[in-house]
Design an enzyme around this catalytic site. Sequence first.
Site, PDB file in Angstrom:
ATOM      1  N   LYS A 279       0.957  -1.111  -0.077  1.00 49.47           N
ATOM      2  CA  LYS A 279      -0.370  -0.435   0.432  1.00 49.47           C
ATOM      3  C   LYS A 279       0.179   1.394   0.032  1.00 49.47           C
ATOM      4  CE  LYS A 279      -2.765   2.745   0.513  1.00 49.47           C
ATOM      5  NZ  LYS A 279      -4.596   3.340  -0.269  1.00 49.47           N
TER       6      LYS A 279
ATOM      7  N   LYS B 102      -0.322  11.751   6.245  1.00 48.77           N
ATOM      8  CA  LYS B 102      -0.431  10.771   6.676  1.00 48.77           C
ATOM      9  C   LYS B 102       0.293   8.863   6.843  1.00 48.77           C
ATOM     10  CE  LYS B 102      -3.169   6.949   7.232  1.00 48.77           C
ATOM     11  NZ  LYS B 102      -3.562   5.988   7.287  1.00 48.77           N
TER      12      LYS B 102
HETATM   13  P1  NAP Z   1     -12.644   8.819   8.256  1.00 54.87           P
HETATM   14  O1  NAP Z   1     -13.702   8.554   7.488  1.00 54.87           O
HETATM   15  O2  NAP Z   1     -11.818   9.765   8.787  1.00 54.87           O
HETATM   16  O3  NAP Z   1     -13.105   7.464   9.317  1.00 54.87           O
HETATM   17  C1  NAP Z   1     -12.022   7.037  10.815  1.00 54.87           C
HETATM   18  C2  NAP Z   1     -13.195   6.314  11.432  1.00 54.87           C
HETATM   19  O4  NAP Z   1     -11.773   5.289  12.163  1.00 54.87           O
HETATM   20  C3  NAP Z   1     -14.537   6.616  12.010  1.00 54.87           C
HETATM   21  O5  NAP Z   1     -15.037   5.304  11.895  1.00 54.87           O
HETATM   22  C4  NAP Z   1     -13.634   7.042  13.406  1.00 54.87           C
HETATM   23  O6  NAP Z   1     -14.431   7.147  14.343  1.00 54.87           O
HETATM   24  C5  NAP Z   1     -12.963   5.939  14.064  1.00 54.87           C
HETATM   25  N1  NAP Z   1     -12.076   6.183  14.646  1.00 54.87           N
HETATM   26  C6  NAP Z   1     -10.578   7.089  13.919  1.00 54.87           C
HETATM   27  N2  NAP Z   1      -9.625   6.546  15.354  1.00 54.87           N
HETATM   28  C7  NAP Z   1     -10.339   6.164  16.094  1.00 54.87           C
HETATM   29  C8  NAP Z   1      -9.708   5.096  17.607  1.00 54.87           C
HETATM   30  N3  NAP Z   1      -8.508   5.469  18.569  1.00 54.87           N
HETATM   31  N4  NAP Z   1     -10.961   4.518  18.991  1.00 54.87           N
HETATM   32  C9  NAP Z   1     -11.757   4.719  17.747  1.00 54.87           C
HETATM   33  N5  NAP Z   1     -11.953   4.311  16.060  1.00 54.87           N
HETATM   34  C10 NAP Z   1     -11.425   5.114  15.492  1.00 54.87           C
HETATM   35  O7  NAP Z   1     -11.339   7.662   7.441  1.00 54.87           O
HETATM   36  P2  NAP Z   1     -11.402   6.604   6.682  1.00 54.87           P
HETATM   37  O8  NAP Z   1     -11.424   7.513   4.777  1.00 54.87           O
HETATM   38  O9  NAP Z   1     -12.929   5.506   6.219  1.00 54.87           O
HETATM   39  O10 NAP Z   1      -9.787   5.682   6.530  1.00 54.87           O
HETATM   40  C11 NAP Z   1     -10.202   5.082   6.827  1.00 54.87           C
HETATM   41  C12 NAP Z   1      -8.658   4.079   6.661  1.00 54.87           C
HETATM   42  O11 NAP Z   1      -8.544   3.553   5.060  1.00 54.87           O
HETATM   43  C13 NAP Z   1      -7.466   5.206   6.821  1.00 54.87           C
HETATM   44  O12 NAP Z   1      -6.656   3.951   7.853  1.00 54.87           O
HETATM   45  C14 NAP Z   1      -7.133   5.665   5.317  1.00 54.87           C
HETATM   46  O13 NAP Z   1      -5.740   5.556   5.203  1.00 54.87           O
HETATM   47  C15 NAP Z   1      -7.609   4.760   4.708  1.00 54.87           C
HETATM   48  N6  NAP Z   1      -8.395   4.992   3.196  1.00 54.87           N
HETATM   49  C16 NAP Z   1      -8.777   6.074   3.348  1.00 54.87           C
HETATM   50  C17 NAP Z   1      -8.813   5.922   2.026  1.00 54.87           C
HETATM   51  C18 NAP Z   1     -10.566   7.098   1.348  1.00 54.87           C
HETATM   52  O14 NAP Z   1     -10.272   7.603   0.237  1.00 54.87           O
HETATM   53  N7  NAP Z   1     -10.991   7.585   2.170  1.00 54.87           N
HETATM   54  C19 NAP Z   1      -8.864   5.155   0.505  1.00 54.87           C
HETATM   55  C20 NAP Z   1      -7.550   3.897   0.760  1.00 54.87           C
HETATM   56  C21 NAP Z   1      -7.927   3.789   2.028  1.00 54.87           C
HETATM   57  P3  NAP Z   1     -15.545   8.101  14.818  1.00 54.87           P
HETATM   58  O15 NAP Z   1     -16.347   8.098  13.932  1.00 54.87           O
HETATM   59  O16 NAP Z   1     -15.523   7.968  15.770  1.00 54.87           O
HETATM   60  O17 NAP Z   1     -14.495   9.322  14.187  1.00 54.87           O
END
Ligand code: NAP
Length: 297
Positions: free
Chosen positions: A173, A241
Amino acid sequence: MQKQRIGFIGLGIMGQPMCLNLLKAGFPLTVYNRTAERMKSIVDAGARGLGSPGQVAAQSDVIITMVTDSPDVVQVVTGENGILSGLQPGTVVIDMSTISPTVTQQLSEHIEAQGCEMLDAPVSGGDTGARAGALAIMVGGKAEVYERCLPVFQAMGKSITHVGGHGMGQTVKLCNQILVSVTNLAVCEAIQFASRSGVDPEVMIKATQGGAAGSWQLTNLGPRMVARDFAPGFMIDLQQKDLKLALEAARQIKLPLPALALVHQLFAGCQANDEGREGTQALIKSLMRLAGDSAVR
Ligand code: NAP
């Protein structure tokens, strides 16, 4: 054969649509999200919502985590009422977040010590890929555990590849992020060069994208740069990040990544100008500032 019971932790931008696709494929689903309101739409769609990662683990054959960064996965797995507190022997924990390969290896040791298995399976394809069930999934861990979980991956992704042992999914990744970011910089430079030389950058994109210079970044980010459309598909803050993870992993193996380090600094310039929540195509603003281009805003 009975479908595996899935537990899903982290219902953010990516987690929500991934859950909907698991439900659509017929998997019994239990979910947890730190901010409880965010569980509502998934519970309405047929999942059961519980109060902690440990409770989810106790009811699941496969537990998926999709949270933000390494410390978050560590907390969800090893923290109070975390996955380890409810883990049943034989369960598979799949972390689909993008985190450090080293932290992944450490977590796999904790999980295997409880008679369970771990896979790291970060994804590429963004929220559109997640909604379409078309993610690229890069999987690290034991081959036989990967085979067992393949139907679960097939519910969420299209291109699914077992790339090696624990942490290697995360390493691939980060390779993905190196490719994406350095190509993004090349697109920015080509657009600036075309514009200042008097060539319409849209015409430049049209003329080059079908040849050897073609790329996803040129076709998808290039036109947005030209149109000054900086709305996020993938946000600069999240990209930073990942670049930090890649640069740190490279430091550990004594590998210079000069081009990636440069992109990281140029993105830092965007963050310093309050552009961290814009899409990664806003990288061009950093270059416009360097070039004294008054059109930057
Ligand atoms: P996001 O919308 O910010 O969601 C993050 C999730 O993680 C939320 O449900 C949050 O809970 C939870 N969370 C974060 N810290 C936590 C903790 N300490 N304890 C419990 N729950 C926690 O992020 P996302 O875009 O879905 O991304 C998730 C992952 O996928 C990341 O590692 C990102 O790099 C990867 N990713 C993202 C994309 C993209 O296009 N967005 C593409 C590929 C990969 P709350 O709702 O309570 O905040």
